[in-house]
Design a protein around this motif. Structure first.
Motif, PDB file in Angstrom:
ATOM      1  N   VAL A 234      32.143 -11.397 -52.832  1.00 41.67           N
ATOM      2  CA  VAL A 234      31.089 -12.360 -51.528  1.00 41.67           C
ATOM      3  C   VAL A 234      32.037 -13.407 -51.716  1.00 41.67           C
ATOM      4  CG1 VAL A 234      29.393 -10.976 -51.584  1.00 41.67           C
ATOM      5  CG2 VAL A 234      29.628 -12.659 -52.698  1.00 41.67           C
ATOM      6  N   VAL A 235      31.909 -13.910 -50.681  1.00 40.79           N
ATOM      7  CA  VAL A 235      33.176 -15.363 -50.818  1.00 40.79           C
ATOM      8  C   VAL A 235      31.921 -16.761 -50.365  1.00 40.79           C
ATOM      9  CG1 VAL A 235      35.381 -16.976 -50.524  1.00 40.79           C
ATOM     10  CG2 VAL A 235      35.198 -13.587 -51.135  1.00 40.79           C
ATOM     11  N   CYS A 236      32.483 -17.497 -50.742  1.00 42.60           N
ATOM     12  CA  CYS A 236      30.956 -18.571 -50.453  1.00 42.60           C
ATOM     13  C   CYS A 236      31.273 -19.737 -50.923  1.00 42.60           C
ATOM     14  CB  CYS A 236      29.587 -18.305 -50.876  1.00 42.60           C
ATOM     15  SG  CYS A 236      29.995 -17.531 -53.246  1.00 42.60           S
ATOM     16  N   GLY A 237      29.911 -21.110 -50.645  1.00 43.64           N
ATOM     17  CA  GLY A 237      30.282 -22.146 -51.258  1.00 43.64           C
ATOM     18  C   GLY A 237      31.375 -22.955 -49.831  1.00 43.64           C
ATOM     19  N   GLY A 238      31.546 -24.496 -49.412  1.00 44.83           N
ATOM     20  CA  GLY A 238      31.952 -24.756 -49.286  1.00 44.83           C
ATOM     21  C   GLY A 238      33.635 -24.105 -48.430  1.00 44.83           C
ATOM     22  N   VAL A 239      34.466 -24.318 -49.206  1.00 43.06           N
ATOM     23  CA  VAL A 239      35.587 -23.980 -50.041  1.00 43.06           C
ATOM     24  C   VAL A 239      35.437 -22.297 -48.161  1.00 43.06           C
ATOM     25  CG1 VAL A 239      37.761 -24.220 -50.337  1.00 43.06           C
ATOM     26  CG2 VAL A 239      36.230 -25.558 -51.257  1.00 43.06           C
ATOM     27  N   ALA A 240      34.363 -21.916 -48.072  1.00 45.05           N
ATOM     28  CA  ALA A 240      34.329 -20.512 -47.402  1.00 45.05           C
ATOM     29  C   ALA A 240      34.620 -20.731 -46.459  1.00 45.05           C
ATOM     30  CB  ALA A 240      33.445 -19.114 -48.173  1.00 45.05           C
ATOM     31  N   ALA A 241      33.764 -22.131 -46.162  1.00 48.86           N
ATOM     32  CA  ALA A 241      34.376 -22.329 -44.223  1.00 48.86           C
ATOM     33  C   ALA A 241      35.643 -22.117 -44.051  1.00 48.86           C
ATOM     34  CB  ALA A 241      33.385 -23.558 -44.285  1.00 48.86           C
ATOM     35  N   ASN A 242      36.510 -22.281 -45.135  1.00 49.24           N
ATOM     36  CA  ASN A 242      38.360 -22.432 -44.755  1.00 49.24           C
ATOM     37  C   ASN A 242      39.085 -21.631 -44.226  1.00 49.24           C
ATOM     38  OD1 ASN A 242      40.987 -22.467 -45.089  1.00 49.24           O
ATOM     39  ND2 ASN A 242      40.995 -24.154 -45.788  1.00 49.24           N
ATOM     40  N   SER A 243      38.935 -21.383 -42.417  1.00 53.05           N
ATOM     41  CA  SER A 243      39.302 -19.901 -41.901  1.00 53.05           C
ATOM     42  C   SER A 243      40.530 -19.926 -42.785  1.00 53.05           C
ATOM     43  CB  SER A 243      39.980 -20.905 -40.557  1.00 53.05           C
ATOM     44  OG  SER A 243      38.844 -20.803 -40.166  1.00 53.05           O
ATOM     45  N   PHE A 244      41.570 -20.524 -42.937  1.00 51.09           N
ATOM     46  CA  PHE A 244      42.847 -20.176 -43.245  1.00 51.09           C
ATOM     47  C   PHE A 244      42.686 -19.217 -44.275  1.00 51.09           C
ATOM     48  CE2 PHE A 244      46.536 -20.430 -46.547  1.00 51.09           C
ATOM     49  CZ  PHE A 244      47.442 -19.710 -46.117  1.00 51.09           C
ATOM     50  N   MET A 245      41.839 -19.544 -45.643  1.00 49.15           N
ATOM     51  CA  MET A 245      41.735 -19.113 -46.827  1.00 49.15           C
ATOM     52  C   MET A 245      41.055 -17.309 -46.327  1.00 49.15           C
ATOM     53  SD  MET A 245      39.379 -19.984 -50.243  1.00 49.15           S
ATOM     54  CE  MET A 245      38.015 -19.421 -50.087  1.00 49.15           C
ATOM     55  N   ARG A 246      39.625 -17.435 -45.001  1.00 49.85           N
ATOM     56  CA  ARG A 246      39.057 -16.590 -45.043  1.00 49.85           C
ATOM     57  C   ARG A 246      40.076 -15.421 -44.286  1.00 49.85           C
ATOM     58  NH1 ARG A 246      33.292 -18.490 -44.360  1.00 49.85           N
ATOM     59  NH2 ARG A 246      32.676 -16.550 -41.988  1.00 49.85           N
ATOM     60  N   GLU A 247      40.913 -15.698 -43.425  1.00 55.74           N
ATOM     61  CA  GLU A 247      42.056 -14.302 -42.814  1.00 55.74           C
ATOM     62  C   GLU A 247      42.872 -14.592 -44.311  1.00 55.74           C
ATOM     63  OE1 GLU A 247      41.662 -13.307 -39.936  1.00 55.74           O
ATOM     64  OE2 GLU A 247      39.959 -15.091 -40.021  1.00 55.74           O
ATOM     65  N   SER A 248      43.270 -14.770 -45.117  1.00 57.64           N
ATOM     66  CA  SER A 248      44.183 -14.599 -46.226  1.00 57.64           C
ATOM     67  C   SER A 248      43.350 -13.542 -46.871  1.00 57.64           C
ATOM     68  CB  SER A 248      44.874 -15.729 -46.337  1.00 57.64           C
ATOM     69  OG  SER A 248      45.323 -15.134 -47.355  1.00 57.64           O
ATOM     70  N   ILE A 249      42.688 -13.649 -46.804  1.00 58.65           N
ATOM     71  CA  ILE A 249      41.398 -13.554 -48.179  1.00 58.65           C
ATOM     72  C   ILE A 249      41.198 -11.635 -47.402  1.00 58.65           C
ATOM     73  CG2 ILE A 249      39.280 -12.900 -48.830  1.00 58.65           C
ATOM     74  CD1 ILE A 249      39.652 -15.885 -50.319  1.00 58.65           C
ATOM     75  N   LYS A 250      40.663 -11.720 -46.263  1.00 61.23           N
ATOM     76  CA  LYS A 250      40.827 -10.886 -46.153  1.00 61.23           C
ATOM     77  C   LYS A 250      42.139  -9.818 -45.779  1.00 61.23           C
ATOM     78  CE  LYS A 250      37.737 -12.188 -42.350  1.00 61.23           C
ATOM     79  NZ  LYS A 250      37.507 -13.035 -40.602  1.00 61.23           N
ATOM     80  N   SER A 251      43.054 -10.341 -45.176  1.00 64.22           N
ATOM     81  CA  SER A 251      44.048  -9.145 -45.543  1.00 64.22           C
ATOM     82  C   SER A 251      44.461  -8.964 -46.853  1.00 64.22           C
ATOM     83  CB  SER A 251      45.554  -9.822 -45.402  1.00 64.22           C
ATOM     84  OG  SER A 251      45.937 -10.400 -47.121  1.00 64.22           O
ATOM     85  N   LEU A 252      43.635  -8.811 -47.767  1.00 63.20           N
ATOM     86  CA  LEU A 252      43.668  -8.471 -49.248  1.00 63.20           C
ATOM     87  C   LEU A 252      42.973  -6.540 -48.948  1.00 63.20           C
ATOM     88  CD1 LEU A 252      42.872 -10.700 -51.886  1.00 63.20           C
ATOM     89  CD2 LEU A 252      44.441  -9.463 -51.635  1.00 63.20           C
ATOM     90  N   ASN A 253      43.453  -5.152 -49.603  1.00 61.94           N
ATOM     91  CA  ASN A 253      42.458  -4.589 -49.109  1.00 61.94           C
ATOM     92  C   ASN A 253      41.471  -4.024 -50.003  1.00 61.94           C
ATOM     93  OD1 ASN A 253      42.570  -2.449 -47.237  1.00 61.94           O
ATOM     94  ND2 ASN A 253      44.084  -1.448 -48.563  1.00 61.94           N
ATOM     95  N   TYR A 254      40.122  -5.628 -50.059  1.00 57.47           N
ATOM     96  CA  TYR A 254      39.082  -5.199 -50.314  1.00 57.47           C
ATOM     97  C   TYR A 254      38.074  -5.626 -49.129  1.00 57.47           C
ATOM     98  CZ  TYR A 254      41.979  -6.046 -54.495  1.00 57.47           C
ATOM     99  OH  TYR A 254      42.506  -7.052 -55.443  1.00 57.47           O
ATOM    100  N   ASN A 255      36.872  -5.329 -50.266  1.00 62.40           N
ATOM    101  CA  ASN A 255      35.477  -4.463 -49.454  1.00 62.40           C
ATOM    102  C   ASN A 255      34.820  -6.481 -49.489  1.00 62.40           C
ATOM    103  OD1 ASN A 255      32.653  -5.142 -48.386  1.00 62.40           O
ATOM    104  ND2 ASN A 255      32.204  -3.197 -48.778  1.00 62.40           N
ATOM    105  N   VAL A 256      35.060  -7.550 -48.488  1.00 65.42           N
ATOM    106  CA  VAL A 256      35.375  -8.915 -48.723  1.00 65.42           C
ATOM    107  C   VAL A 256      33.582  -9.303 -47.347  1.00 65.42           C
ATOM    108  CG1 VAL A 256      35.557 -10.915 -48.913  1.00 65.42           C
ATOM    109  CG2 VAL A 256      37.319  -9.177 -49.266  1.00 65.42           C
ATOM    110  N   VAL A 257      32.985 -10.287 -48.095  1.00 65.44           N
ATOM    111  CA  VAL A 257      31.442 -10.794 -46.842  1.00 65.44           C
ATOM    112  C   VAL A 257      31.705 -12.276 -46.870  1.00 65.44           C
ATOM    113  CG1 VAL A 257      30.296  -8.287 -46.454  1.00 65.44           C
ATOM    114  CG2 VAL A 257      29.537 -10.511 -47.996  1.00 65.44           C
TER     115      VAL A 257
END
Ligand code: KG4
Ligand code: ZN
Length: 338
Positions: free
Chosen positions: A262-285
């Motif tokens: 799970v990715v959280c905290g204010g910086v997790a609002a960063n859309s670039f980071m969210r998209e980039s992390i989603k491209s990892l092959n993990y189960n991320v919310v």
């Protein structure tokens, strides 16, 4: 204390930094809840004037705003319908926490409701945990903290990796201040980075180590402003922070074998980071973007967990704990139950 498993309304209050935040949430279970209200009175203008949060100024503004935030949050419900009041007691700015904590405790006592002291980091990770299976690894990236925590079960946490210096959000804010953007700076940097013309690659801090560090990166980016456009520097900072977090996620996966994050905290609002992390092959919310930065809803969620698991936090009144770590916090209720 036992709770009614059918319907519970919790008030959550967070004034640990510069937002006076009060959320009211109705729960039917840990994962099934709806927001009744999410009130936040910010102090951006004042913080921008001073170039950051000045604790004594901030606490006076909390004092001025907390009562009206409370009235706004409870506009459509009566306090008698509420099950409990939860409030952040650590970590945060001591003078702001004193205002918040005294207010919340007084309201709970006047309304004869249980009062639940909540840890701010636990609140960030629990609101993000909705829909994720335990155990998981929480990636907490905020203005005050950057850490990866193995969450084995509720209340059983092991810090795997932590920043020894600046937090990720702090770097965003300091670069933004130098450029002349508003405070907090994360979203300004994100918008500016969209206009980059060059992808400058910087060395990943603490590469291959279970450690985070962002202070050198911050200094490097401030220096880079002398020769590169702000758009390219914003991109370089955003990209390097994102790649560093992803590298630590890989290391934590290798160490634990757990691929749920799970990715959280204010910086997790960063859309670039969210998209980039989603491209990892993990189960991320991730929480909704609006629930990444500080809010009262997450405190209400954490309060509900404590009553649901009957941790006994309603009987504990910790004092002066503005720097209490997540793990030391869990010892409060583990010891209380043993
Ligand atoms: O969780 P939070 O609201 O407060 C703390 O607990 O510290 O996090 C605030 C931090 C600030 O440093 C802010 O610049 C950063 O979150 N932030 C962002 C974005 N929105 C907020 N950082 C990068 N990109 C964003 N879109
Ligand atoms: Zn926070």
């Amino acid at each position: 204390m036992q709770i009614d498993r059918k319907k519970n309304i919790f008030i959550g209050i967070d004034c640990s930094c510069d937002d006076t935040s009060i959320g009211v949430v109705e729960f039917t279970s840990l994962d099934d809840w709806r927001i009744i209200s999410d009130v936040r009175i910010g102090q951006e203008d004042i913080s921008q004037f001073y170039g950051g949060v000045v604790p004594e100024v901030s606490s006076r503004l909390h004092l001025r705003n907390i009562e009206s935030a409370f009235d706004m949050a409870l506009k459509n419900i009566n306090i008698n319908q509420v099950t409990a009041i939860a409030a952040t007691f650590a970590p945060g700015l001591l003078s702001s926490l004193v205002v918040e904590y005294s207010f919340a405790l007084t309201m709970a006592q006047l309304a004869k409701k249980p009062f639940i002291p909540v840890h701010h980091i636990e609140a960030h990770l629990l609101i993000a945990a909705r829909g994720q299976e335990w155990p998981f690894i929480a990636v907490i990236v905020s203005g005050g903290h950057s850490m990866l925590v193995l969450c084995k079960s509720f209340g059983d946490y092991e810090v795997l990796c932590e920043s020894g210096d600046d937090a990720a959000g702090e770097c965003y804010d300091k670069l933004a201040r130098r450029i002349g953007f508003g405070f907090p700076g994360g979203s300004y940097i994100e918008n500016c980075a969209k206009l980059h013309t060059k992808k400058i690659s910087l060395t990943l801090p603490c590469y291959k180590q279970l450690r985070l560090s962002f202070s050198g990166l911050k200094t490097q980016c401030l220096k880079l402003l002398e020769t590169e456009s702000k758009e390219n520097v914003c991109y370089a900072l955003q990209n390097t922070i994102t790649e560093s977090i992803k590298e630590k996620m890989r290391l934590c996966f290798e160490k634990t074998g757990i691929d749920r994050f799970v990715v959280c905290g204010g910086v997790a609002a960063n859309s670039f980071m969210r998209e980039s992390i989603k491209s990892l092959n993990y189960n991320v919310v991730f929480p909704d973007i609006s629930l990444c930065t500080d809010n009262g809803v997450m405190v209400a969620v954490a309060g509900f967990y404590h009553l649901y698991f009957d941790t006994g936090m309603t009987k504990i009144l910790p004092n002066n704990c503005s720097r209490l770590s997540l793990v030391d916090f869990t010892n409060l209720y583990k010891n209380n139950n043993s």
